[in-house]
Write a protein that holds these residues in place. Structure first.
Motif, mmCIF file in Angstrom:
data_model
loop_
_atom_site.group_PDB
_atom_site.id
_atom_site.type_symbol
_atom_site.label_atom_id
_atom_site.label_comp_id
_atom_site.label_asym_id
_atom_site.label_seq_id
_atom_site.Cartn_x
_atom_site.Cartn_y
_atom_site.Cartn_z
ATOM 1 N N VAL A 299 -54.365 -44.872 13.989
ATOM 2 C CA VAL A 299 -54.808 -45.338 15.304
ATOM 3 C C VAL A 299 -56.237 -45.873 15.211
ATOM 4 O O VAL A 299 -56.557 -46.944 15.750
ATOM 5 N N GLU A 300 -57.096 -45.138 14.514
ATOM 6 C CA GLU A 300 -58.480 -45.574 14.339
ATOM 7 C C GLU A 300 -58.536 -46.930 13.640
ATOM 8 O O GLU A 300 -59.273 -47.833 14.062
ATOM 9 N N ALA A 301 -57.745 -47.080 12.592
ATOM 10 C CA ALA A 301 -57.710 -48.353 11.860
ATOM 11 C C ALA A 301 -57.213 -49.478 12.752
ATOM 12 O O ALA A 301 -57.764 -50.589 12.743
ATOM 13 N N ASN A 302 -56.188 -49.195 13.541
ATOM 14 C CA ASN A 302 -55.626 -50.216 14.430
ATOM 15 C C ASN A 302 -56.640 -50.627 15.496
ATOM 16 O O ASN A 302 -56.766 -51.825 15.823
ATOM 17 N N GLU A 303 -57.370 -49.665 16.044
ATOM 18 C CA GLU A 303 -58.392 -49.975 17.038
ATOM 19 C C GLU A 303 -59.499 -50.838 16.431
ATOM 20 O O GLU A 303 -60.010 -51.758 17.085
ATOM 21 N N ASN A 304 -59.851 -50.556 15.188
ATOM 22 C CA ASN A 304 -60.859 -51.360 14.502
ATOM 23 C C ASN A 304 -60.372 -52.791 14.310
ATOM 24 O O ASN A 304 -61.130 -53.751 14.489
ATOM 25 N N LEU A 305 -59.104 -52.943 13.939
ATOM 26 C CA LEU A 305 -58.542 -54.285 13.740
ATOM 27 C C LEU A 305 -58.549 -55.079 15.051
ATOM 28 O O LEU A 305 -58.856 -56.277 15.061
ATOM 29 N N ILE A 306 -58.201 -54.421 16.146
ATOM 30 C CA ILE A 306 -58.187 -55.085 17.450
ATOM 31 C C ILE A 306 -59.604 -55.516 17.846
ATOM 32 O O ILE A 306 -59.828 -56.639 18.326
ATOM 33 N N PRO A 324 -61.753 -52.866 5.324
ATOM 34 C CA PRO A 324 -61.803 -51.395 5.409
ATOM 35 C C PRO A 324 -60.736 -50.821 6.351
ATOM 36 O O PRO A 324 -60.157 -49.757 6.064
ATOM 37 N N ALA A 325 -60.471 -51.519 7.459
ATOM 38 C CA ALA A 325 -59.462 -51.029 8.408
ATOM 39 C C ALA A 325 -58.069 -51.089 7.797
ATOM 40 O O ALA A 325 -57.267 -50.153 7.958
ATOM 41 N N TYR A 326 -57.767 -52.179 7.098
ATOM 42 C CA TYR A 326 -56.472 -52.276 6.422
ATOM 43 C C TYR A 326 -56.330 -51.192 5.358
ATOM 44 O O TYR A 326 -55.257 -50.602 5.189
ATOM 45 N N TYR A 327 -57.421 -50.944 4.637
ATOM 46 C CA TYR A 327 -57.378 -49.900 3.607
ATOM 47 C C TYR A 327 -57.090 -48.537 4.229
ATOM 48 O O TYR A 327 -56.251 -47.771 3.718
ATOM 49 N N LEU A 328 -57.786 -48.235 5.345
ATOM 50 C CA LEU A 328 -57.567 -46.954 6.021
ATOM 51 C C LEU A 328 -56.130 -46.851 6.527
ATOM 52 O O LEU A 328 -55.487 -45.807 6.377
ATOM 53 N N MET A 329 -55.620 -47.929 7.109
ATOM 54 C CA MET A 329 -54.248 -47.930 7.627
ATOM 55 C C MET A 329 -53.238 -47.707 6.507
ATOM 56 O O MET A 329 -52.370 -46.823 6.596
#
Length: 351
Positions: A299-306, A324-329
Protein backbone atom coordinates in the motif's frame (compact mmCIF):
# COMPACT_ATOMS: atom_id res chain seq x y z
CA UNK A 1 -50.42 24.04 -14.68
CA UNK A 2 -48.24 20.92 -14.75
CA UNK A 3 -44.58 21.38 -15.48
CA UNK A 4 -42.81 18.28 -16.76
CA UNK A 5 -39.16 17.82 -15.90
CA UNK A 6 -36.65 15.63 -17.66
CA UNK A 7 -33.52 14.47 -15.94
CA UNK A 8 -30.43 15.04 -18.09
CA UNK A 9 -28.20 12.00 -18.09
CA UNK A 10 -24.54 12.43 -19.01
CA UNK A 11 -23.06 9.44 -20.77
CA UNK A 12 -19.43 8.65 -20.12
CA UNK A 13 -16.84 6.09 -21.04
CA UNK A 14 -15.09 4.13 -18.31
CA UNK A 15 -12.24 5.63 -16.36
CA UNK A 16 -8.70 5.30 -17.60
CA UNK A 17 -7.50 1.72 -17.43
CA UNK A 18 -4.72 0.93 -14.96
CA UNK A 19 -3.32 -2.24 -13.41
CA UNK A 20 -5.96 -2.03 -10.67
CA UNK A 21 -9.06 -1.21 -12.73
CA UNK A 22 -11.56 -3.95 -13.62
CA UNK A 23 -10.27 -5.71 -16.74
CA UNK A 24 -11.87 -7.41 -19.73
CA UNK A 25 -10.75 -10.96 -20.50
CA UNK A 26 -10.71 -13.40 -23.38
CA UNK A 27 -9.50 -16.99 -23.51
CA UNK A 28 -8.75 -19.99 -25.72
CA UNK A 29 -12.30 -20.96 -26.65
CA UNK A 30 -11.20 -24.05 -28.58
CA UNK A 31 -9.44 -25.43 -25.51
CA UNK A 32 -12.45 -24.54 -23.39
CA UNK A 33 -14.76 -26.38 -25.82
CA UNK A 34 -12.65 -29.56 -25.50
CA UNK A 35 -13.01 -29.81 -21.71
CA UNK A 36 -14.15 -33.19 -20.44
CA UNK A 37 -16.19 -32.57 -17.28
CA UNK A 38 -17.83 -35.99 -17.14
CA UNK A 39 -16.06 -36.95 -13.90
CA UNK A 40 -18.05 -34.28 -12.03
CA UNK A 41 -21.07 -33.83 -14.29
CA UNK A 42 -23.61 -34.53 -11.51
CA UNK A 43 -22.44 -31.58 -9.40
CA UNK A 44 -22.27 -29.32 -12.45
CA UNK A 45 -25.80 -30.37 -13.48
CA UNK A 46 -27.08 -29.64 -9.95
CA UNK A 47 -25.66 -26.11 -10.03
CA UNK A 48 -27.02 -25.49 -13.53
CA UNK A 49 -30.43 -26.57 -12.25
CA UNK A 50 -30.17 -23.84 -9.60
CA UNK A 51 -29.36 -21.38 -12.40
CA UNK A 52 -32.48 -22.55 -14.26
CA UNK A 53 -34.66 -21.88 -11.22
CA UNK A 54 -33.35 -18.30 -11.26
CA UNK A 55 -33.96 -17.39 -7.62
CA UNK A 56 -33.30 -13.71 -8.34
CA UNK A 57 -35.58 -13.38 -11.36
CA UNK A 58 -37.70 -10.73 -9.62
CA UNK A 59 -35.08 -9.38 -7.25
CA UNK A 60 -33.45 -6.56 -9.23
CA UNK A 61 -36.50 -4.33 -9.53
CA UNK A 62 -36.22 -0.74 -8.42
CA UNK A 63 -38.84 0.23 -5.87
CA UNK A 64 -40.26 3.49 -4.54
CA UNK A 65 -37.23 4.12 -2.34
CA UNK A 66 -35.30 4.99 -5.51
CA UNK A 67 -37.96 7.54 -6.49
CA UNK A 68 -36.30 10.48 -4.85
CA UNK A 69 -33.58 12.96 -5.63
CA UNK A 70 -30.04 12.39 -4.50
CA UNK A 71 -29.02 16.00 -4.94
CA UNK A 72 -28.59 16.32 -1.18
CA UNK A 73 -25.30 14.42 -1.46
CA UNK A 74 -22.38 16.82 -1.37
CA UNK A 75 -20.01 16.69 -4.35
CA UNK A 76 -17.47 14.54 -2.56
CA UNK A 77 -20.02 11.89 -1.55
CA UNK A 78 -21.64 11.98 -4.99
CA UNK A 79 -18.29 11.37 -6.69
CA UNK A 80 -17.48 8.56 -4.27
CA UNK A 81 -20.70 6.77 -5.18
CA UNK A 82 -20.29 7.37 -8.89
CA UNK A 83 -16.82 5.82 -8.83
CA UNK A 84 -18.08 2.81 -6.85
CA UNK A 85 -20.98 2.29 -9.26
CA UNK A 86 -18.77 2.73 -12.31
CA UNK A 87 -16.14 0.23 -11.16
CA UNK A 88 -18.77 -2.27 -10.07
CA UNK A 89 -20.74 -1.91 -13.32
CA UNK A 90 -17.56 -2.34 -15.40
CA UNK A 91 -16.59 -5.50 -13.49
CA UNK A 92 -20.05 -7.05 -13.87
CA UNK A 93 -20.22 -6.12 -17.56
CA UNK A 94 -16.78 -7.66 -18.09
CA UNK A 95 -18.07 -10.93 -16.61
CA UNK A 96 -21.16 -10.78 -18.80
CA UNK A 97 -19.10 -10.46 -22.00
CA UNK A 98 -16.68 -13.25 -21.06
CA UNK A 99 -19.36 -15.73 -19.97
CA UNK A 100 -21.52 -14.96 -23.00
CA UNK A 101 -18.64 -15.59 -25.40
CA UNK A 102 -17.64 -18.83 -23.66
CA UNK A 103 -21.26 -20.03 -23.80
CA UNK A 104 -21.50 -19.24 -27.52
CA UNK A 105 -18.37 -21.25 -28.24
CA UNK A 106 -19.46 -24.27 -26.15
CA UNK A 107 -22.99 -24.75 -27.49
CA UNK A 108 -22.13 -27.59 -29.86
CA UNK A 109 -19.34 -29.32 -27.95
CA UNK A 110 -20.60 -29.07 -24.36
CA UNK A 111 -24.24 -27.97 -24.02
CA UNK A 112 -24.24 -28.36 -20.23
CA UNK A 113 -21.34 -25.98 -19.69
CA UNK A 114 -22.69 -23.66 -22.37
CA UNK A 115 -25.98 -23.45 -20.49
CA UNK A 116 -24.20 -22.74 -17.21
CA UNK A 117 -22.12 -19.94 -18.72
CA UNK A 118 -25.22 -18.53 -20.42
CA UNK A 119 -27.03 -18.31 -17.09
CA UNK A 120 -24.02 -16.65 -15.45
CA UNK A 121 -23.88 -14.08 -18.27
CA UNK A 122 -27.59 -13.44 -17.62
CA UNK A 123 -26.85 -12.74 -13.95
CA UNK A 124 -23.91 -10.46 -14.70
CA UNK A 125 -25.94 -8.51 -17.29
CA UNK A 126 -28.69 -8.09 -14.70
CA UNK A 127 -26.19 -6.76 -12.17
CA UNK A 128 -24.52 -4.41 -14.67
CA UNK A 129 -27.87 -3.04 -15.83
CA UNK A 130 -29.04 -2.45 -12.26
CA UNK A 131 -25.80 -0.64 -11.42
CA UNK A 132 -25.94 1.47 -14.57
CA UNK A 133 -29.52 2.44 -13.75
CA UNK A 134 -28.33 3.43 -10.29
CA UNK A 135 -25.77 5.71 -11.92
CA UNK A 136 -28.64 7.56 -13.59
CA UNK A 137 -29.79 8.58 -10.11
CA UNK A 138 -26.64 10.71 -10.09
CA UNK A 139 -27.39 12.01 -13.61
CA UNK A 140 -24.77 9.89 -15.33
CA UNK A 141 -24.58 6.53 -17.09
CA UNK A 142 -21.82 4.30 -18.42
CA UNK A 143 -21.64 3.84 -22.19
CA UNK A 144 -21.41 0.04 -22.22
CA UNK A 145 -21.46 -0.15 -26.02
CA UNK A 146 -18.46 2.16 -26.25
CA UNK A 147 -16.79 0.19 -23.48
CA UNK A 148 -17.21 -3.07 -25.43
CA UNK A 149 -15.51 -1.63 -28.49
CA UNK A 150 -12.68 0.31 -26.90
CA UNK A 151 -11.53 -1.60 -23.82
CA UNK A 152 -8.43 -3.75 -24.28
CA UNK A 153 -8.90 -7.46 -23.66
CA UNK A 154 -6.43 -9.47 -21.59
CA UNK A 155 -5.86 -13.08 -22.68
CA UNK A 156 -6.03 -15.72 -19.96
CA UNK A 157 -5.67 -19.45 -20.61
CA UNK A 158 -8.77 -21.41 -19.48
CA UNK A 159 -7.08 -22.74 -16.34
CA UNK A 160 -6.23 -19.20 -15.27
CA UNK A 161 -9.80 -18.10 -15.98
CA UNK A 162 -10.95 -20.85 -13.59
CA UNK A 163 -8.61 -19.86 -10.74
CA UNK A 164 -9.23 -16.12 -11.15
CA UNK A 165 -12.99 -16.18 -11.65
CA UNK A 166 -13.59 -18.69 -8.86
CA UNK A 167 -11.80 -16.34 -6.48
CA UNK A 168 -13.35 -13.14 -7.87
CA UNK A 169 -16.85 -14.60 -7.43
CA UNK A 170 -16.13 -15.85 -3.91
CA UNK A 171 -14.51 -12.62 -2.80
CA UNK A 172 -17.46 -10.78 -4.33
CA UNK A 173 -19.78 -12.87 -2.18
CA UNK A 174 -17.93 -12.01 1.02
CA UNK A 175 -17.72 -8.32 0.12
CA UNK A 176 -21.45 -8.02 -0.58
CA UNK A 177 -22.64 -10.06 2.38
CA UNK A 178 -20.31 -8.25 4.78
CA UNK A 179 -21.59 -4.84 3.67
CA UNK A 180 -25.20 -6.06 3.79
CA UNK A 181 -24.89 -7.47 7.33
CA UNK A 182 -23.12 -4.35 8.56
CA UNK A 183 -25.82 -2.06 7.18
CA UNK A 184 -28.55 -4.33 8.51
CA UNK A 185 -27.17 -3.70 12.00
CA UNK A 186 -26.43 -0.03 11.29
CA UNK A 187 -29.27 1.20 9.04
CA UNK A 188 -28.31 4.85 9.63
CA UNK A 189 -25.33 4.25 7.31
CA UNK A 190 -27.43 2.80 4.48
CA UNK A 191 -27.50 6.09 2.65
CA UNK A 192 -28.59 4.63 -0.71
CA UNK A 193 -31.13 1.83 -1.38
CA UNK A 194 -28.81 -0.21 -3.64
CA UNK A 195 -27.31 -1.90 -0.59
CA UNK A 196 -30.63 -3.53 0.34
CA UNK A 197 -30.17 -5.77 -2.71
CA UNK A 198 -26.78 -7.14 -1.65
CA UNK A 199 -28.06 -10.20 0.23
CA UNK A 200 -29.58 -11.89 -2.82
CA UNK A 201 -26.95 -10.37 -5.09
CA UNK A 202 -24.15 -12.13 -3.23
CA UNK A 203 -25.93 -15.47 -3.64
CA UNK A 204 -25.48 -15.10 -7.41
CA UNK A 205 -21.76 -14.58 -6.78
CA UNK A 206 -21.64 -17.64 -4.55
CA UNK A 207 -23.35 -19.89 -7.10
CA UNK A 208 -21.01 -18.67 -9.83
CA UNK A 209 -18.04 -19.55 -7.63
CA UNK A 210 -19.51 -23.00 -6.97
CA UNK A 211 -19.91 -23.53 -10.73
CA UNK A 212 -16.24 -22.81 -11.34
CA UNK A 213 -15.27 -25.01 -8.38
CA UNK A 214 -17.27 -27.88 -9.90
CA UNK A 215 -15.49 -27.46 -13.24
CA UNK A 216 -12.10 -27.43 -11.53
CA UNK A 217 -12.93 -30.62 -9.63
CA UNK A 218 -13.44 -32.29 -13.02
CA UNK A 219 -9.95 -31.14 -14.04
CA UNK A 220 -8.00 -32.66 -11.19
CA UNK A 221 -4.61 -31.60 -12.60
CA UNK A 222 -5.64 -28.06 -11.63
CA UNK A 223 -5.81 -29.15 -8.00
CA UNK A 224 -3.57 -32.15 -7.34
CA UNK A 225 -0.15 -31.20 -8.74
CA UNK A 226 2.79 -29.21 -7.43
CA UNK A 227 2.08 -26.66 -10.15
CA UNK A 228 -1.50 -26.36 -8.86
CA UNK A 229 -0.17 -25.45 -5.43
CA UNK A 230 1.92 -22.64 -6.92
CA UNK A 231 -0.98 -21.29 -8.98
CA UNK A 232 -3.35 -21.47 -6.00
CA UNK A 233 -0.99 -19.32 -3.95
CA UNK A 234 -0.41 -16.95 -6.86
CA UNK A 235 -4.07 -16.26 -7.56
CA UNK A 236 -5.03 -16.00 -3.90
CA UNK A 237 -2.31 -13.39 -3.39
CA UNK A 238 -3.15 -11.57 -6.63
CA UNK A 239 -6.86 -11.24 -5.79
CA UNK A 240 -6.22 -10.26 -2.17
CA UNK A 241 -3.51 -7.70 -2.97
CA UNK A 242 -5.58 -6.13 -5.76
CA UNK A 243 -8.58 -5.67 -3.47
CA UNK A 244 -6.44 -4.36 -0.61
CA UNK A 245 -4.65 -1.78 -2.77
CA UNK A 246 -7.87 -0.70 -4.47
CA UNK A 247 -9.91 -0.33 -1.31
CA UNK A 248 -7.28 1.58 0.63
CA UNK A 249 -7.36 4.21 -2.11
CA UNK A 250 -11.09 4.54 -1.42
CA UNK A 251 -11.41 4.77 2.34
CA UNK A 252 -13.91 7.63 1.99
CA UNK A 253 -16.44 5.26 0.40
CA UNK A 254 -16.22 2.75 3.23
CA UNK A 255 -16.25 5.42 5.95
CA UNK A 256 -19.48 6.77 4.37
CA UNK A 257 -20.94 3.31 5.08
CA UNK A 258 -19.54 3.31 8.62
CA UNK A 259 -16.85 0.75 7.81
CA UNK A 260 -13.15 0.71 8.64
CA UNK A 261 -11.55 -0.15 5.29
CA UNK A 262 -8.65 -2.19 6.64
CA UNK A 263 -10.80 -4.19 9.01
CA UNK A 264 -13.35 -4.78 6.25
CA UNK A 265 -10.66 -6.03 3.85
CA UNK A 266 -9.01 -8.21 6.45
CA UNK A 267 -12.36 -9.84 7.24
CA UNK A 268 -13.14 -10.43 3.55
CA UNK A 269 -9.65 -11.83 2.89
CA UNK A 270 -9.89 -14.24 5.83
CA UNK A 271 -13.35 -15.44 4.80
CA UNK A 272 -12.39 -15.91 1.14
CA UNK A 273 -9.23 -17.73 2.18
CA UNK A 274 -11.34 -20.07 4.35
CA UNK A 275 -13.77 -20.68 1.47
CA UNK A 276 -10.84 -21.62 -0.78
CA UNK A 277 -9.84 -24.29 1.73
CA UNK A 278 -12.62 -26.52 0.35
CA UNK A 279 -11.08 -26.50 -3.14
CA UNK A 280 -7.44 -25.46 -3.32
CA UNK A 281 -4.61 -27.76 -2.15
CA UNK A 282 -3.09 -24.87 -0.18
CA UNK A 283 -4.28 -21.51 1.11
CA UNK A 284 -2.40 -18.48 2.41
CA UNK A 285 -1.50 -18.05 6.07
CA UNK A 286 -3.21 -14.69 6.45
CA UNK A 287 -2.85 -14.86 10.24
CA UNK A 288 0.93 -14.79 9.94
CA UNK A 289 1.87 -11.37 11.43
CA UNK A 290 4.08 -10.71 8.41
CA UNK A 291 1.19 -11.10 5.96
CA UNK A 292 -0.58 -7.79 6.56
CA UNK A 293 2.69 -6.04 7.44
CA UNK A 294 3.87 -6.82 3.92
CA UNK A 295 0.49 -5.95 2.44
CA UNK A 296 0.77 -2.52 4.08
CA UNK A 297 4.20 -2.08 2.48
CA UNK A 298 2.52 -2.71 -0.88
CA UNK A 299 0.00 0.00 0.00
CA UNK A 300 2.83 2.38 0.89
CA UNK A 301 4.56 1.66 -2.42
CA UNK A 302 1.32 2.16 -4.34
CA UNK A 303 0.65 5.49 -2.61
CA UNK A 304 4.16 6.62 -3.51
CA UNK A 305 3.61 5.67 -7.16
CA UNK A 306 0.34 7.63 -7.26
CA UNK A 307 1.98 10.69 -5.66
CA UNK A 308 4.88 10.61 -8.12
CA UNK A 309 2.51 10.30 -11.06
CA UNK A 310 0.60 13.38 -9.88
CA UNK A 311 3.47 15.58 -8.75
CA UNK A 312 6.50 14.83 -10.95
CA UNK A 313 6.58 16.55 -14.32
CA UNK A 314 8.81 14.80 -16.84
CA UNK A 315 8.58 11.16 -17.88
CA UNK A 316 12.26 10.53 -17.13
CA UNK A 317 11.96 11.95 -13.63
CA UNK A 318 8.81 9.90 -13.03
CA UNK A 319 10.61 6.70 -14.00
CA UNK A 320 13.61 7.54 -11.83
CA UNK A 321 11.51 8.47 -8.81
CA UNK A 322 9.33 5.37 -9.13
CA UNK A 323 12.21 2.89 -8.90
CA UNK A 324 12.28 2.70 -5.06
CA UNK A 325 8.47 2.31 -4.94
CA UNK A 326 8.52 -0.45 -7.55
CA UNK A 327 11.31 -2.18 -5.63
CA UNK A 328 9.31 -2.00 -2.38
CA UNK A 329 6.17 -3.29 -4.13
CA UNK A 330 7.87 -6.20 -5.93
CA UNK A 331 10.02 -7.26 -2.97
CA UNK A 332 7.00 -7.20 -0.65
CA UNK A 333 4.90 -9.29 -3.05
CA UNK A 334 7.73 -11.82 -3.42
CA UNK A 335 8.04 -12.08 0.36
CA UNK A 336 4.28 -12.54 0.63
CA UNK A 337 4.34 -15.33 -1.93
CA UNK A 338 7.22 -17.04 -0.14
CA UNK A 339 5.48 -17.13 3.24
CA UNK A 340 4.69 -20.77 4.15
CA UNK A 341 1.27 -21.82 2.91
CA UNK A 342 -1.33 -23.83 4.84
CA UNK A 343 -2.02 -27.35 3.61
CA UNK A 344 -5.71 -28.17 3.21
CA UNK A 345 -7.28 -31.53 3.97
CA UNK A 346 -8.52 -31.90 0.40
CA UNK A 347 -6.18 -34.15 -1.56
CA UNK A 348 -7.61 -34.51 -5.03
CA UNK A 349 -6.95 -37.81 -6.78
CA UNK A 350 -7.84 -39.05 -10.24
CA UNK A 351 -11.12 -40.94 -10.51
Amino acid sequence: MTISTTKVIDTKAAAKETLLTPRFYTTNFKEMAELDVSSNSEEIEAIVEEFRIDYNRDHFIRDKEFLTTWDFFDDKTRNIFIEFLERSCTAEFSGFLLYKEISRNLKKSNPLLAEGFSFMSRDEARHAGFLNKAMSDFNISLDLGFLTKTRKYTFFAPKFIFYATYLSEKIGYWRYITIYRHLEKNPNFRVYPLFRFFESWCQDENRHGDFFAAIMKSQRHLLNTYEARLWSKFFLLSVFATMYLNDLQRTDFYSTLGLDTKQFDKHVIRKTNQSSRTLFPVILDVDNPKFFELMDKCVEANENLIAIEKNVDTTINKIYNKIPAYYLMISSLIQLYCLPAIETKYIWTEN
